[in-house]
Design a protein around this motif. Sequence first.
Motif, PDB file in Angstrom:
ATOM      1  N   SER A 188       1.485  21.495  12.804  1.00 22.46           N
ATOM      2  CA  SER A 188       2.138  22.750  11.890  1.00 22.46           C
ATOM      3  C   SER A 188       2.334  22.302  10.457  1.00 22.46           C
ATOM      4  CB  SER A 188       3.563  22.914  12.575  1.00 22.46           C
ATOM      5  OG  SER A 188       4.173  24.011  11.868  1.00 22.46           O
ATOM      6  N   PRO A 189       1.207  22.477   9.936  1.00 24.81           N
ATOM      7  CA  PRO A 189       1.042  21.917   8.406  1.00 24.81           C
ATOM      8  C   PRO A 189       2.159  22.432   7.341  1.00 24.81           C
ATOM      9  CG  PRO A 189      -1.223  22.753   9.102  1.00 24.81           C
ATOM     10  CD  PRO A 189      -0.146  23.199  10.267  1.00 24.81           C
ATOM     11  N   PHE A 190       2.651  21.304   6.875  1.00 23.69           N
ATOM     12  CA  PHE A 190       3.984  21.644   5.855  1.00 23.69           C
ATOM     13  C   PHE A 190       3.190  21.775   4.575  1.00 23.69           C
ATOM     14  CE2 PHE A 190       4.132  17.211   5.323  1.00 23.69           C
ATOM     15  CZ  PHE A 190       4.118  16.593   6.633  1.00 23.69           C
ATOM     16  N   ALA A 191       3.740  22.596   3.660  1.00 20.13           N
ATOM     17  CA  ALA A 191       3.259  22.610   2.434  1.00 20.13           C
ATOM     18  C   ALA A 191       3.701  21.630   1.410  1.00 20.13           C
ATOM     19  CB  ALA A 191       3.545  24.208   1.819  1.00 20.13           C
ATOM     20  N   CYS A 217       0.907  -1.105   0.054  1.00 20.67           N
ATOM     21  CA  CYS A 217       0.016   0.062  -0.022  1.00 20.67           C
ATOM     22  C   CYS A 217       0.960   1.348  -0.061  1.00 20.67           C
ATOM     23  CB  CYS A 217      -0.864  -0.099   1.419  1.00 20.67           C
ATOM     24  SG  CYS A 217       0.111   0.084   2.812  1.00 20.67           S
ATOM     25  N   TYR A 218       0.212   2.353  -0.023  1.00 23.38           N
ATOM     26  CA  TYR A 218       0.918   3.587   0.200  1.00 23.38           C
ATOM     27  C   TYR A 218       0.000   4.584   0.848  1.00 23.38           C
ATOM     28  CZ  TYR A 218      -1.653   6.128  -3.669  1.00 23.38           C
ATOM     29  OH  TYR A 218      -2.635   6.938  -4.284  1.00 23.38           O
ATOM     30  N   VAL A 219       0.495   5.625   1.496  1.00 22.09           N
ATOM     31  CA  VAL A 219      -0.343   6.510   2.037  1.00 22.09           C
ATOM     32  C   VAL A 219       0.544   7.944   1.949  1.00 22.09           C
ATOM     33  CG1 VAL A 219       1.076   6.394   4.347  1.00 22.09           C
ATOM     34  CG2 VAL A 219      -1.102   7.122   4.466  1.00 22.09           C
ATOM     35  N   ASP A 220      -0.385   9.067   1.809  1.00 17.73           N
ATOM     36  CA  ASP A 220       0.104  10.381   1.480  1.00 17.73           C
ATOM     37  C   ASP A 220      -0.199  11.237   2.774  1.00 17.73           C
ATOM     38  OD1 ASP A 220       0.914   9.945  -0.939  1.00 17.73           O
ATOM     39  OD2 ASP A 220      -1.140  10.680  -1.793  1.00 17.73           O
ATOM     40  N   VAL A 221       0.919  11.668   3.266  1.00 18.72           N
ATOM     41  CA  VAL A 221       0.917  12.751   4.667  1.00 18.72           C
ATOM     42  C   VAL A 221       1.237  14.022   4.164  1.00 18.72           C
ATOM     43  CG1 VAL A 221       1.813  12.857   6.865  1.00 18.72           C
ATOM     44  CG2 VAL A 221       1.778  10.995   5.890  1.00 18.72           C
ATOM     45  N   GLY A 222       0.292  15.063   4.403  1.00 16.40           N
ATOM     46  CA  GLY A 222       0.329  16.487   4.157  1.00 16.40           C
ATOM     47  C   GLY A 222      -0.883  16.983   3.357  1.00 16.40           C
ATOM     48  N   ARG A 223      -0.600  18.035   2.778  1.00 15.07           N
ATOM     49  CA  ARG A 223      -1.592  18.459   1.538  1.00 15.07           C
ATOM     50  C   ARG A 223      -0.875  19.049   0.620  1.00 15.07           C
ATOM     51  NH1 ARG A 223      -3.561  24.058   4.977  1.00 15.07           N
ATOM     52  NH2 ARG A 223      -1.500  25.032   4.700  1.00 15.07           N
ATOM     53  N   GLY A 224      -1.486  19.292  -0.554  1.00 19.18           N
ATOM     54  CA  GLY A 224      -0.959  19.944  -1.559  1.00 19.18           C
ATOM     55  C   GLY A 224      -0.286  18.680  -2.608  1.00 19.18           C
ATOM     56  N   PRO A 225       0.577  19.222  -3.571  1.00 17.41           N
ATOM     57  CA  PRO A 225       1.191  18.170  -4.726  1.00 17.41           C
ATOM     58  C   PRO A 225       2.581  17.620  -3.914  1.00 17.41           C
ATOM     59  CG  PRO A 225       1.864  20.389  -4.739  1.00 17.41           C
ATOM     60  CD  PRO A 225       0.814  20.734  -3.694  1.00 17.41           C
ATOM     61  N   VAL A 226       2.590  16.304  -4.398  1.00 17.74           N
ATOM     62  CA  VAL A 226       3.460  15.363  -3.677  1.00 17.74           C
ATOM     63  C   VAL A 226       4.898  15.971  -3.802  1.00 17.74           C
ATOM     64  CG1 VAL A 226       4.568  13.136  -3.708  1.00 17.74           C
ATOM     65  CG2 VAL A 226       2.000  13.471  -4.095  1.00 17.74           C
ATOM     66  N   MET A 227       5.764  16.122  -2.815  1.00 22.32           N
ATOM     67  CA  MET A 227       7.017  16.804  -2.874  1.00 22.32           C
ATOM     68  C   MET A 227       8.039  15.992  -2.890  1.00 22.32           C
ATOM     69  SD  MET A 227       6.454  19.853  -3.358  1.00 22.32           S
ATOM     70  CE  MET A 227       5.324  21.502  -2.880  1.00 22.32           C
ATOM     71  N   VAL A 228       7.862  14.614  -2.231  1.00 23.49           N
ATOM     72  CA  VAL A 228       8.832  13.564  -2.128  1.00 23.49           C
ATOM     73  C   VAL A 228       8.190  11.945  -1.993  1.00 23.49           C
ATOM     74  CG1 VAL A 228       9.116  13.997   0.415  1.00 23.49           C
ATOM     75  CG2 VAL A 228      11.037  12.795  -0.924  1.00 23.49           C
ATOM     76  N   GLY A 229       8.903  11.138  -2.223  1.00 23.54           N
ATOM     77  CA  GLY A 229       8.403   9.706  -2.000  1.00 23.54           C
ATOM     78  C   GLY A 229       9.357   8.949  -1.325  1.00 23.54           C
ATOM     79  N   LEU A 230       9.021   8.085  -0.172  1.00 25.23           N
ATOM     80  CA  LEU A 230       9.570   7.253   0.601  1.00 25.23           C
ATOM     81  C   LEU A 230       9.135   5.856   0.267  1.00 25.23           C
ATOM     82  CD1 LEU A 230       9.679   9.251   3.875  1.00 25.23           C
ATOM     83  CD2 LEU A 230      11.244   9.507   2.016  1.00 25.23           C
ATOM     84  N   ARG A 231      10.147   4.933   0.342  1.00 21.71           N
ATOM     85  CA  ARG A 231       9.680   3.621   0.032  1.00 21.71           C
ATOM     86  C   ARG A 231      10.480   2.579   0.945  1.00 21.71           C
ATOM     87  NH1 ARG A 231      13.721  -0.652  -1.322  1.00 21.71           N
ATOM     88  NH2 ARG A 231      12.756  -2.010  -3.181  1.00 21.71           N
TER      89      ARG A 231
END
Length: 419
Positions: free
Chosen positions: A136-139, A72-86
């Motif tokens: 503290s939301p990151f962009a 699976c994968y999960v997105d953390v944050g908001r807005g466009p994807v800035m980096v991927g970790l695997r």
Amino acid sequence: MLDLPLPSADDVGLPPAIGPLLSHYLPDLIRFRRDVHRHPELSYEEYRTTERIVNALQATGLHPVRFERTGCYVDVGRGPVMVGLRADIDALPLLEDTGLEYASINEGVMHACGHDIHTTVMLGVARVLADLHRSSPFAGTVRIVFQPAEEKLPGGALSIIKQDVLSGVPRMFALHCEPKVDVGQVGTRIGAITSASDTIRIELSGRGGHTSRPHLTEDLVYAMSQIAIDVPAVLSRRVDARSGVAVVWGQIHAGMAPNAIPMTGFMAGTMRCLDADAWYQAGEMLDEVVGQVAAPYGVNVDLEHIRGVPPVVNGETETTLLEIAARAELGEDSILLVEQSMGGEDFAWFLQHVPGAMMRLGTREPGGRTYDLHQSDYAPQEEAIRCGVQVMASAALRAVRLRVRELSDEVAAPGPGQS
């Protein structure tokens, strides 16, 4: 993307220190790791492991997305994807011999490559980043991928890339356990950090006969011996020696009696290479070379060449980000220059699409025993989990800030005809 200078600590800002945030999470992470280690699953069979990951992410308030089979994968944050970790989640077909109280209960299956550590680290990163984002939301968004089937060539990375997991991802990071490096240190390297790896299987057949009359047979065992010796030698002379092409045989089987030339035989091994271009070149000529070596002996040759993975080639920018994060979290002396491994790693497929880097996570007790990967007694130090979460979470936050800067610079750059 603009050709920007390498990032510095000032360029990517000063995100919050990750270490002080981890005490709350570590007991749960250790329990999670031990549970996954106790219930290892082979490639594309990681159903329970996937369920455990999904449940743990959902308990954090996140919304994981399952792949078609496992992982699976999960997105953390908001807005466009800035980096991927695997992280990779599968285990190996080995009988565990560690004596640990949480040793595998699935006979003949074991986490002998540290994927249980990788998975736990990335779960920890997801939890830390989710809490930080709430306060503290990151962009930007960090995408964390829990990938199946790294151990099954050509690797599960290909299957999830086809499921668009890289959509919008500008760069990727990964880590791999390193039993030759102490806990508290990480190994990095710009350029190729692993090698290409293929599997070679050859079945031979011919007229058998008595060893007193080899001239009336196709002397299959002798032909096999020549293939075993000459194919590696020929390839090493036809491909640039600096590429490090290495064919090594792990299986050779033929015959039942000392005075009988057999009618069939089988041999198998791997072909590894330090350079991607030479990997393609050697693979293209392998069939020709095997055929030419075998031709004088009249045997029939059936070659199966299973393409594996190209080398993992670490980008300069991404390696620099990992090193900045490691120094900030683990100290100035935490980084080692590691040698290029001759092992294969399917994280390489991600880096065929986007830039990225993989680091080596130290798992050896300082002053303690040096284990080896893919061995039944491999027992990494669990303190490595803390270190892995610290570096990967910090690197992700710095990558988000760097990507914001890159996008800002791209918008500000003059267009064609402008000065």
